[in-house]
Structures are given as C-alpha cells and as structure tokens.
Scaffold this active site. Sequence first.
Site, PDB file in Angstrom:
ATOM      1  N   SER A  14      30.449 -63.534  84.754  1.00 13.10           N
ATOM      2  CA  SER A  14      29.009 -63.279  84.934  1.00 13.10           C
ATOM      3  C   SER A  14      28.202 -63.650  83.692  1.00 13.10           C
ATOM      4  CB  SER A  14      28.777 -61.805  85.274  1.00 13.10           C
ATOM      5  OG  SER A  14      27.383 -61.559  85.302  1.00 13.10           O
ATOM      6  N   LYS A  65      26.900 -57.089  97.523  1.00 16.75           N
ATOM      7  CA  LYS A  65      25.449 -57.144  97.756  1.00 16.75           C
ATOM      8  C   LYS A  65      25.018 -56.538  99.095  1.00 16.75           C
ATOM      9  CE  LYS A  65      23.375 -60.884  95.271  1.00 16.75           C
ATOM     10  NZ  LYS A  65      22.984 -62.293  95.272  1.00 16.75           N
ATOM     11  N   ASP A 101      16.241 -61.758  94.166  1.00 16.89           N
ATOM     12  CA  ASP A 101      16.654 -63.175  94.252  1.00 16.89           C
ATOM     13  C   ASP A 101      15.499 -64.080  94.680  1.00 16.89           C
ATOM     14  OD1 ASP A 101      19.274 -63.092  93.380  1.00 16.89           O
ATOM     15  OD2 ASP A 101      20.104 -62.738  95.368  1.00 16.89           O
ATOM     16  N   GLY A 128      23.453 -65.804 103.101  1.00 18.17           N
ATOM     17  CA  GLY A 128      22.810 -64.662 102.443  1.00 18.17           C
ATOM     18  C   GLY A 128      21.693 -65.074 101.506  1.00 18.17           C
TER      19      GLY A 128
HETATM   20  N1  LIG Z   1      20.916 -69.393  91.547  1.00 15.81           N
HETATM   21  C1  LIG Z   1      21.088 -68.178  92.001  1.00 15.81           C
HETATM   22  O1  LIG Z   1      20.640 -67.190  91.406  1.00 15.81           O
HETATM   23  C2  LIG Z   1      21.818 -67.993  93.318  1.00 15.81           C
HETATM   24  C3  LIG Z   1      21.723 -66.779  94.012  1.00 15.81           C
HETATM   25  C4  LIG Z   1      22.403 -66.657  95.237  1.00 15.81           C
HETATM   26  C5  LIG Z   1      23.168 -67.730  95.714  1.00 15.81           C
HETATM   27  N2  LIG Z   1      23.249 -68.881  95.002  1.00 15.81           N
HETATM   28  C6  LIG Z   1      24.035 -70.038  95.510  1.00 15.81           C
HETATM   29  O2  LIG Z   1      23.557 -70.346  96.816  1.00 15.81           O
HETATM   30  C7  LIG Z   1      24.620 -70.880  97.608  1.00 15.81           C
HETATM   31  C8  LIG Z   1      24.696 -70.140  98.956  1.00 15.81           C
HETATM   32  O3  LIG Z   1      25.066 -68.801  98.723  1.00 15.81           O
HETATM   33  P1  LIG Z   1      25.124 -67.734  99.917  1.00 15.81           P
HETATM   34  O4  LIG Z   1      25.286 -66.410  99.275  1.00 15.81           O
HETATM   35  O5  LIG Z   1      24.033 -67.958 100.874  1.00 15.81           O
HETATM   36  O6  LIG Z   1      26.511 -68.139 100.627  1.00 15.81           O
HETATM   37  P2  LIG Z   1      26.943 -67.790 102.137  1.00 15.81           P
HETATM   38  O7  LIG Z   1      26.237 -66.606 102.651  1.00 15.81           O
HETATM   39  O8  LIG Z   1      28.437 -67.830 102.108  1.00 15.81           O
HETATM   40  O9  LIG Z   1      26.421 -69.061 102.998  1.00 15.81           O
HETATM   41  C9  LIG Z   1      26.968 -70.324 102.789  1.00 15.81           C
HETATM   42  C10 LIG Z   1      26.112 -71.386 103.451  1.00 15.81           C
HETATM   43  O10 LIG Z   1      26.607 -72.668 103.069  1.00 15.81           O
HETATM   44  C11 LIG Z   1      26.925 -73.425 104.250  1.00 15.81           C
HETATM   45  N3  LIG Z   1      28.073 -74.290 103.947  1.00 15.81           N
HETATM   46  C12 LIG Z   1      29.211 -73.958 103.289  1.00 15.81           C
HETATM   47  N4  LIG Z   1      30.012 -75.037 103.173  1.00 15.81           N
HETATM   48  C13 LIG Z   1      29.367 -76.069 103.789  1.00 15.81           C
HETATM   49  C14 LIG Z   1      29.679 -77.450 104.004  1.00 15.81           C
HETATM   50  N5  LIG Z   1      30.840 -77.984 103.570  1.00 15.81           N
HETATM   51  N6  LIG Z   1      28.781 -78.220 104.660  1.00 15.81           N
HETATM   52  C15 LIG Z   1      27.619 -77.696 105.099  1.00 15.81           C
HETATM   53  N7  LIG Z   1      27.259 -76.389 104.930  1.00 15.81           N
HETATM   54  C16 LIG Z   1      28.135 -75.600 104.275  1.00 15.81           C
HETATM   55  C17 LIG Z   1      27.231 -72.397 105.302  1.00 15.81           C
HETATM   56  O11 LIG Z   1      27.080 -72.975 106.585  1.00 15.81           O
HETATM   57  P3  LIG Z   1      27.760 -72.302 107.898  1.00 15.81           P
HETATM   58  O12 LIG Z   1      26.863 -71.164 108.281  1.00 15.81           O
HETATM   59  O13 LIG Z   1      27.787 -73.401 108.884  1.00 15.81           O
HETATM   60  O14 LIG Z   1      29.141 -71.842 107.463  1.00 15.81           O
HETATM   61  C18 LIG Z   1      26.154 -71.346 104.983  1.00 15.81           C
HETATM   62  O15 LIG Z   1      24.898 -71.733 105.487  1.00 15.81           O
HETATM   63  C19 LIG Z   1      25.879 -70.764  96.755  1.00 15.81           C
HETATM   64  O16 LIG Z   1      26.123 -72.015  96.159  1.00 15.81           O
HETATM   65  C20 LIG Z   1      25.514 -69.745  95.701  1.00 15.81           C
HETATM   66  O17 LIG Z   1      26.224 -69.940  94.505  1.00 15.81           O
HETATM   67  C21 LIG Z   1      22.584 -69.041  93.810  1.00 15.81           C
END
Ligand SMILES: NC(=O)c1ccc[n+]([C@@H]2O[C@H](COP(=O)([O-])OP(=O)(O)OC[C@H]3O[C@@H](n4cnc5c(N)ncnc54)[C@H](OP(=O)(O)O)[C@@H]3O)[C@@H](O)[C@H]2O)c1
Length: 269
Positions: A14, A65, A101, A128
């Site tokens: 982290s 979360k 966020d 999420g």
């Molecule tokens: N910068 C920040 O502060 C911050 C904060 C939160 C999250 N993030 C980043 O945001 C991203 C998403 O996080 P999350 O929490 O929303 O994850 P999550 O709930 O696991 O959702 C993942 C998403 O990615 C899609 N996905 C995964 N692999 C894929 C692929 N090969 N091709 C196309 N779509 C794909 C999934 O689609 P399906 O529904 O079809 O499976 C889903 O829409 C991550 O990279 C995370 O590190 C950054």
Amino acid sequence: MDRYAVIGQPIAHSRSPAIHAQFARQTDQVLSYEAIEIAPDALPARLQALHAAGYRGLNVTLPHKVAVMALCETVSGRAQRAGAVNTLIRTDQGWHGDNTDGEGFIRDLQRLGFGVAGRRVLVLGAGGAVRGILEPLLAAAPAELVVSNRNPWKPEALAEAFKPLGTIVPRTHLSLKGDRYDLVVNATAAGHSGRMAALPGPLLARGGDCYDLSYGAAFAPFRAWSEAQGAARIADGLGMLVGQAAAAFEAWRGVVPDRLDAVIARLRE
Ligand SMILES: NC(=O)c1ccc[n+]([C@@H]2O[C@H](COP(=O)([O-])OP(=O)(O)OC[C@H]3O[C@@H](n4cnc5c(N)ncnc54)[C@H](OP(=O)(O)O)[C@@H]3O)[C@@H](O)[C@H]2O)c1
C-alpha cells in the site's frame, strides 16, 4: 498522537502510509498512519478493537471495501450508491463509512484539466471502481455518458441504478464501432494481466483525452492503445489514488492537502 491506518489483505504494497505522511508534513499535522493486515473473517472483531484502541480514522482497501459497509454505524449516501466504503471516520458509537474514490477521480481530472462538461465520455468497465466514479461524472454534466463492458449486463444494471442521478447509456464494446468520444476512461482491470479490453477500431475524437484508473505496470496496455488513438493527453490513476487520500485526510483533519502534484511526483520516484 492521533492514530490512523489503512486496512486490507495484502497490505504491504500500500502507498497510503507514504501519501498520508506527506500530507501530514505539508499541513503541519502530527499523526501516525500505519498499514494493518486483516483477514476477511477477522474484520468485525478487528474493527471493533481498532475503535476501542482509539484510532481516529481508517482507509479500507481490498478485499474489505464491500464487507465493511455492514459493520458501520452510518454510511454516507455516496458510499451507499457506490456500494463500497474506502474511508472510516470515528464516531463515539462506532465507524461512519464514506467513499472518496469518486471525489479523488474527479479532483484528478480537474487537476489535469481534462474537461467533462459538454463532452462525450466513454467509461470502459463496470466493476466496483465504476460504481464509485459515476455519481461525480454525472454531476460534471457530460454531453453523454456511455458505460461499456465485456459482460453486457453490468452496464444495464448500472444505468438502472443511477437513473435518479442522470442518464447513463449502457453499451457493449462491439456496439461502440464508429463512435467518437472526447474522454475515454479505462476502469477495467485488464491491464493487471497485461491486456487491453478488446475494442472495435478508432473511438477517440480529435483532441480527445484518455484516463486510466490503473497505474504502474497495469497502465501500459491502455497507454499504448491511447497513443495509437492519437490522444491529446493521457494520464494514469496515481493522481486519483492521491486524490481519494486527500479527501479522506480532509474528512479526518479538517485540513485540505493542496500540494498534490508534489505528492504524486514523489510517488513516481
Ligand atoms: N486509482 C485508483 O485510486 C483506483 C481505485 C479503484 C480501482 N482502481 C483500478 O481500477 C480498475 C478496476 O477496479 P475494480 O475495483 O472496478 O475491479 P472489478 O470490480 O474487479 O471490475 C473489473 C472490471 O474490469 C473488466 N475486465 C477485467 N479483465 C478484462 C479484460 N481482459 N477485458 C475486458 N474487461 C476486463 C471487468 O469486466 P467483466 O465485468 O466483463 O468481468 C470489470 O468491468 C483496476 O485496475 C483497479 O486497480 C484504481
């Protein structure tokens, strides 16, 4: 000394302790901030223990979360709509849950000068993180807000859930063919496996911007896609990470850390 921490599992990676230490230095606040590893089944007891030990606030990261919501005394409206809590604020009775966020995301777009108002915005992904950014995106008055995802049902569900706040157009990746957007936001987790979501041809309007919620190595595939699209500006999500932390710090301390560029630059080192 006032104590704060980030909780999650794993937690050693982290960046939050480094970010909050810099905020404290910048704003002359005296506090401690640790990283505490908590297993999912230990979460209820550990949260109670941290409250009893006098902690003033906690950041919450994966995998807690969503689960932490049920353990809060109160939960803010935006955290309820996001379906997740990333910040806990101490109250006499227990914990108040919030989600910063979306605020971190929109603050970062403002910092970068990536406009939303009057522009066509495409969000890739429907997990999420997308739940957390939709409310501030709608509030920023885009000309159109499209959510597209690999699983086609999730954008439909999000459009329905956020209907009271504004219009979200649910799409599949394939159906985007021929469209042009002024801002493309990658909120898929595809970059973590070295991939980019499979998209049909050019999608970015001339002068368009690209923003990835991912950062570090996971940013590389979207950056390459954005460059190939001829993006005017491309940014990763490190500024969002710092922005959500700044909003939590403000909620805890009543002081706004306003030199985020310096914190982001230090993290990049
Ligand atoms: N910068 C920040 O502060 C911050 C904060 C939160 C999250 N993030 C980043 O945001 C991203 C998403 O996080 P999350 O929490 O929303 O994850 P999550 O709930 O696991 O959702 C993942 C998403 O990615 C899609 N996905 C995964 N692999 C894929 C692929 N090969 N091709 C196309 N779509 C794909 C999934 O689609 P399906 O529904 O079809 O499976 C889903 O829409 C991550 O990279 C995370 O590190 C950054």
